[in-house]
Scaffold this motif. Sequence first.
Motif, mmCIF file in Angstrom:
data_model
loop_
_atom_site.group_PDB
_atom_site.id
_atom_site.type_symbol
_atom_site.label_atom_id
_atom_site.label_comp_id
_atom_site.label_asym_id
_atom_site.label_seq_id
_atom_site.Cartn_x
_atom_site.Cartn_y
_atom_site.Cartn_z
ATOM 1 N N GLN A 110 -37.884 17.256 -5.625
ATOM 2 C CA GLN A 110 -36.553 15.918 -5.589
ATOM 3 C C GLN A 110 -35.805 16.416 -5.177
ATOM 4 O OE1 GLN A 110 -38.313 13.109 -8.266
ATOM 5 N NE2 GLN A 110 -39.548 14.054 -9.390
ATOM 6 N N CYS A 111 -34.575 16.112 -4.193
ATOM 7 C CA CYS A 111 -33.694 15.995 -3.031
ATOM 8 C C CYS A 111 -32.804 14.455 -3.966
ATOM 9 C CB CYS A 111 -33.723 16.966 -2.467
ATOM 10 S SG CYS A 111 -31.167 17.695 -1.775
ATOM 11 N N ILE A 112 -32.164 14.650 -4.840
ATOM 12 C CA ILE A 112 -31.630 13.600 -5.703
ATOM 13 C C ILE A 112 -29.880 13.473 -4.767
ATOM 14 C CG2 ILE A 112 -30.891 12.234 -7.434
ATOM 15 C CD1 ILE A 112 -33.712 12.194 -6.527
ATOM 16 N N VAL A 113 -29.451 12.413 -4.508
ATOM 17 C CA VAL A 113 -28.500 11.988 -4.027
ATOM 18 C C VAL A 113 -28.214 11.112 -4.409
ATOM 19 C CG1 VAL A 113 -28.747 14.019 -2.070
ATOM 20 C CG2 VAL A 113 -28.693 11.686 -1.163
ATOM 21 N N ALA A 143 -35.999 25.806 -4.547
ATOM 22 C CA ALA A 143 -34.505 24.658 -3.965
ATOM 23 C C ALA A 143 -33.949 26.209 -3.251
ATOM 24 C CB ALA A 143 -33.728 24.679 -5.097
ATOM 25 N N ARG A 144 -33.767 26.897 -3.736
ATOM 26 C CA ARG A 144 -32.924 28.347 -3.366
ATOM 27 C C ARG A 144 -34.041 28.748 -1.644
ATOM 28 N NH1 ARG A 144 -31.934 30.208 -7.296
ATOM 29 N NH2 ARG A 144 -29.369 30.347 -7.269
ATOM 30 N N ARG A 145 -35.058 28.741 -2.106
ATOM 31 C CA ARG A 145 -36.129 29.583 -0.808
ATOM 32 C C ARG A 145 -35.893 28.369 -0.155
ATOM 33 N NH1 ARG A 145 -41.649 31.567 -2.919
ATOM 34 N NH2 ARG A 145 -41.193 32.986 -4.038
ATOM 35 N N VAL A 146 -36.092 26.553 -0.071
ATOM 36 C CA VAL A 146 -35.762 25.977 0.894
ATOM 37 C C VAL A 146 -34.306 25.062 1.679
ATOM 38 C CG1 VAL A 146 -35.989 23.266 0.991
ATOM 39 C CG2 VAL A 146 -37.388 24.036 -0.646
ATOM 40 N N LEU A 147 -33.704 25.597 0.928
ATOM 41 C CA LEU A 147 -32.542 25.885 1.338
ATOM 42 C C LEU A 147 -32.307 27.248 2.328
ATOM 43 C CD1 LEU A 147 -29.899 24.982 -1.534
ATOM 44 C CD2 LEU A 147 -30.650 23.494 0.816
ATOM 45 N N ILE A 148 -32.129 28.273 2.272
ATOM 46 C CA ILE A 148 -32.820 29.030 2.830
ATOM 47 C C ILE A 148 -33.669 29.699 4.497
ATOM 48 C CG2 ILE A 148 -33.169 31.438 3.050
ATOM 49 C CD1 ILE A 148 -32.151 31.829 0.203
ATOM 50 N N ALA A 149 -34.728 28.713 4.073
ATOM 51 C CA ALA A 149 -35.708 28.251 5.518
ATOM 52 C C ALA A 149 -34.518 27.060 6.154
ATOM 53 C CB ALA A 149 -37.025 26.854 4.904
ATOM 54 N N ALA A 150 -34.270 25.965 5.909
ATOM 55 C CA ALA A 150 -33.586 25.800 6.534
ATOM 56 C C ALA A 150 -31.986 25.753 6.923
ATOM 57 C CB ALA A 150 -33.175 23.990 4.897
ATOM 58 N N SER A 151 -31.995 27.311 7.077
ATOM 59 C CA SER A 151 -30.546 27.568 7.528
ATOM 60 C C SER A 151 -29.442 27.097 6.706
ATOM 61 C CB SER A 151 -30.407 27.550 8.585
ATOM 62 O OG SER A 151 -31.662 27.741 9.734
ATOM 63 N N LEU A 152 -29.874 27.158 5.505
ATOM 64 C CA LEU A 152 -28.500 26.670 4.143
ATOM 65 C C LEU A 152 -27.902 27.782 3.639
ATOM 66 C CD1 LEU A 152 -29.232 22.187 4.120
ATOM 67 C CD2 LEU A 152 -26.968 23.575 5.340
ATOM 68 N N ALA A 181 -25.735 16.730 -5.558
ATOM 69 C CA ALA A 181 -26.675 17.133 -4.865
ATOM 70 C C ALA A 181 -27.602 17.139 -6.079
ATOM 71 C CB ALA A 181 -27.664 16.587 -4.209
ATOM 72 N N PHE A 182 -28.471 16.917 -6.465
ATOM 73 C CA PHE A 182 -29.198 18.053 -7.421
ATOM 74 C C PHE A 182 -30.794 18.055 -7.157
ATOM 75 C CE2 PHE A 182 -29.751 14.401 -10.116
ATOM 76 C CZ PHE A 182 -30.943 14.525 -10.526
ATOM 77 N N PHE A 183 -31.506 19.311 -7.464
ATOM 78 C CA PHE A 183 -32.784 19.806 -7.277
ATOM 79 C C PHE A 183 -33.522 19.586 -8.638
ATOM 80 C CE2 PHE A 183 -31.292 21.626 -3.320
ATOM 81 C CZ PHE A 183 -31.935 21.484 -1.902
ATOM 82 N N TRP A 184 -35.010 19.113 -8.499
ATOM 83 C CA TRP A 184 -35.057 18.938 -9.658
ATOM 84 C C TRP A 184 -37.505 18.510 -9.256
ATOM 85 C CZ3 TRP A 184 -36.042 19.247 -13.985
ATOM 86 C CH2 TRP A 184 -37.535 18.914 -14.918
ATOM 87 N N SER A 185 -37.869 20.235 -9.605
ATOM 88 C CA SER A 185 -38.754 19.809 -9.234
ATOM 89 C C SER A 185 -39.630 19.170 -10.640
ATOM 90 C CB SER A 185 -39.936 21.320 -9.796
ATOM 91 O OG SER A 185 -40.964 21.319 -8.818
#
Length: 309
Positions: A110-113, A143-152, A181-185
């Motif tokens: 969950q990426c909450i903003v 979250a780190r993996r997701v951001l890297i995969a999204a070129s972020l 924002a924050f990530f939460w699993s």
Amino acid sequence: MTLTRRAFLAVVAGAGVSSLVACAAPTSTPLVLGCGEPGGSYLEFGELMAAATRSSTAVSVSPLATEGSIDNLRLLRERRVDLGLSLVDSAAGADGEVVAIGRVYQNYLQCIVRADSGIGQLSDLAGRTVSLGAPGSGAAATARRVLIAASLDPEGTTGPRSVERTFRQAVDDLAEARIDAFFWSGGVPTPQIAALAERVAVSVIDTTGALPALDARFPDVYAATTIPSGVYGAQRAVPTIGVANLLLARSDLADDLARALVDALIDDAPALVPPDALGIQYLTPASLIDTAPIALHPAAERRYRERYG
């Protein structure tokens, strides 16, 4: 020597106590379960597991609050806990060091903003201050993996300004606009995020745009899933990434304890699901055994076969 009536009664009473002690049910073996942060699904599951095994004569579970998956794997390795909950992507890096007792439920990334933040998609996180999760948590690693995969890449110049906050800190920081924002699993709805949504309007960002790149690098680990409409006040369902959660142990866990844990997962499944949970639960015959890429404890695997045929 003459045995008085009082002495005789004392002997009889003592014999009775001895008989009761001899006949008493054996005490269960206590196992410490590394869970997660207060307010999260891991600790809630651990508390439900403890309640379900409280009357067991075979095994009892004692939940321990930790930072999450990475921390639990370390605690298992250091033999400071007997069991640990972990996201499957975090556990995959410890293959060979741990075995699984079962696949217990799905975590939702969950990426909450804040709804007024102007952030509507992952790419909008560039240059923003984003909490990846608590240090030692599986959420931060995912979250780190997701951001890297999204070129972020959060460590690069194109990504967000990343910080690591505990769940409670992240909720408070977003409420006060100290982070964007924050990530939460965790499960959905997460009560603390639902409470946050009553203070300030929030949105959940679709993270599935990162899935193709994630799947290419980490096959069969991540899945597309959906946060139902109505959660946190959302008017529509939000696509996101799901990650399976495993109950883990070291390979030297005694066979009888592994079997008893399997019995608890099967027999007490309804009591292990939080009453307000809307998401996918894995406490079913087909899903409990699906722990790949982590192998099942051999005794746990045999017990599943005995129970399910």
